[in-house]
Design a protein around this motif. Structure first.
Motif, PDB file in Angstrom:
ATOM      1  N   LYS A  60      49.045  40.295  31.033  1.00 17.29           N
ATOM      2  CA  LYS A  60      48.321  41.264  31.980  1.00 17.29           C
ATOM      3  C   LYS A  60      47.189  40.517  32.147  1.00 17.29           C
ATOM      4  CE  LYS A  60      49.361  43.547  27.880  1.00 17.29           C
ATOM      5  NZ  LYS A  60      50.141  43.003  27.321  1.00 17.29           N
ATOM      6  N   GLN A  61      46.593  40.736  33.049  1.00 14.97           N
ATOM      7  CA  GLN A  61      45.185  40.566  33.510  1.00 14.97           C
ATOM      8  C   GLN A  61      44.467  41.346  34.674  1.00 14.97           C
ATOM      9  OE1 GLN A  61      46.089  37.363  36.900  1.00 14.97           O
ATOM     10  NE2 GLN A  61      43.800  36.927  36.705  1.00 14.97           N
ATOM     11  N   LEU A  62      43.088  42.060  33.811  1.00  9.46           N
ATOM     12  CA  LEU A  62      42.912  42.433  35.706  1.00  9.46           C
ATOM     13  C   LEU A  62      41.520  41.399  36.187  1.00  9.46           C
ATOM     14  CD1 LEU A  62      41.707  45.704  35.894  1.00  9.46           C
ATOM     15  CD2 LEU A  62      40.056  45.004  34.472  1.00  9.46           C
ATOM     16  N   PHE A  82      44.838  44.244  39.257  1.00  3.11           N
ATOM     17  CA  PHE A  82      46.127  44.152  37.792  1.00  3.11           C
ATOM     18  C   PHE A  82      47.009  43.336  38.161  1.00  3.11           C
ATOM     19  CE2 PHE A  82      48.774  45.619  34.807  1.00  3.11           C
ATOM     20  CZ  PHE A  82      47.683  46.006  33.995  1.00  3.11           C
ATOM     21  N   ARG A  83      47.362  42.849  37.411  1.00  2.00           N
ATOM     22  CA  ARG A  83      48.934  41.651  37.090  1.00  2.00           C
ATOM     23  C   ARG A  83      49.517  41.932  35.377  1.00  2.00           C
ATOM     24  NH1 ARG A  83      48.515  35.081  35.583  1.00  2.00           N
ATOM     25  NH2 ARG A  83      50.864  35.031  35.396  1.00  2.00           N
ATOM     26  N   TYR A  84      50.202  42.570  36.182  1.00  2.00           N
ATOM     27  CA  TYR A  84      51.698  41.981  34.665  1.00  2.00           C
ATOM     28  C   TYR A  84      52.862  40.962  34.876  1.00  2.00           C
ATOM     29  CZ  TYR A  84      54.760  43.606  31.390  1.00  2.00           C
ATOM     30  OH  TYR A  84      55.284  43.913  30.025  1.00  2.00           O
ATOM     31  N   GLY A 113      51.465  40.904  40.838  1.00  2.53           N
ATOM     32  CA  GLY A 113      50.704  41.690  40.456  1.00  2.53           C
ATOM     33  C   GLY A 113      50.262  42.818  41.223  1.00  2.53           C
ATOM     34  N   GLY A 172      46.639  44.636  43.287  1.00  2.00           N
ATOM     35  CA  GLY A 172      45.186  44.828  44.420  1.00  2.00           C
ATOM     36  C   GLY A 172      44.486  45.698  45.214  1.00  2.00           C
ATOM     37  N   SER A 229      38.841  37.125  35.941  1.00  2.00           N
ATOM     38  CA  SER A 229      39.797  37.502  36.222  1.00  2.00           C
ATOM     39  C   SER A 229      39.939  37.785  33.974  1.00  2.00           C
ATOM     40  CB  SER A 229      41.190  36.901  35.803  1.00  2.00           C
ATOM     41  OG  SER A 229      41.148  36.482  37.188  1.00  2.00           O
ATOM     42  N   TYR A 261      41.803  38.278  31.281  1.00  5.13           N
ATOM     43  CA  TYR A 261      43.016  38.431  30.557  1.00  5.13           C
ATOM     44  C   TYR A 261      43.600  39.546  29.100  1.00  5.13           C
ATOM     45  CZ  TYR A 261      44.077  34.343  33.734  1.00  5.13           C
ATOM     46  OH  TYR A 261      44.312  33.550  34.929  1.00  5.13           O
TER      47      TYR A 261
END
Length: 191
Positions: free
Chosen positions: A39-41, A58-60, A64, A66, A187, A189
């Motif tokens: 998970k990442q912002l 946001f990434r899952y 992700g 944006g 980023s 994580y």
């Protein structure tokens, strides 16, 4: 009896072969544990022909999304704001300046190794442009700039880049987006 013995021998050979070829021991498959989903912002800021741009996303796992905003802090020349708007028949020349661009992008991420990640994105944008016009004066010279109209356009946006994990949960990246321009990315994580 010989047929039964041959059948048993063939059956045992198939069972032994299947057990050895498809066994799930540590040597063949490795001793892997189920990995937590990434998970990442991420936040980015960029500059291009449309002015300054910024984004958040946001990434899952490997997917992700944006949201990007571009076109602010763009130089627009001073124009006459006091008089009436210029009429179409008075226009001698026009100049277009992007004022605001909003894009929503879907991202795909590919982790090359534990540190490097490549990503690409495609999305949809909408854009508002200020169109300034000049009119000729009585001596046939170009006069002041006037606000003529606002044009809106929309279409597909795309981009890509590279991220590098510098600490356990912080990464830096760089990339290009066709509406935001070249950008730098930070980023965060969590696993």
């Amino acid at each position: 009896m010989k047929k039964i013995l041959n059948l048993l021998l063939l059956l045992s050979f198939v069972v032994v072969l299947s057990n050895s070829a498809f066994s799930q021991d540590d040597d063949y498959y490795g001793n892997y544990e189920e990995q937590a989903k990434i998970k990442q912002l991420f936040l980015d800021i960029g500059y291009g022909t449309n002015g300054t741009g910024a984004g958040i996303g946001f990434r899952y796992s490997f997917f992700g999304f944006g949201l990007n905003l571009s076109g602010f802090a763009k130089d627009i020349p001073n124009y006459n704001t006091l008089g009436p708007r210029i009429k179409p028949e008075e226009v001698a020349s026009t100049e277009k300046y992007p004022t605001i661009i909003l894009s929503l992008d879907g991202y795909l991420f590919y982790d090359i190794d534990d540190y490097f990640t490549v990503f690409g994105n495609i999305g949809f944008y909408t854009q508002a442009d200020s169109v300034l016009a000049r009119k000729r004066d009585s001596e046939n010279k170009l006069g002041d700039l006037y606000m003529y109209k606002t044009e809106t356009t929309s279409g597909f946006s795309f981009g890509g880049g590279l991220q590098y994990l510098i600490w356990d949960n912080v990464g830096l990246g760089a990339g290009f987006h066709n509406k935001k321009g070249f950008f730098a990315q930070v980023s965060y994580y969590w696993f």
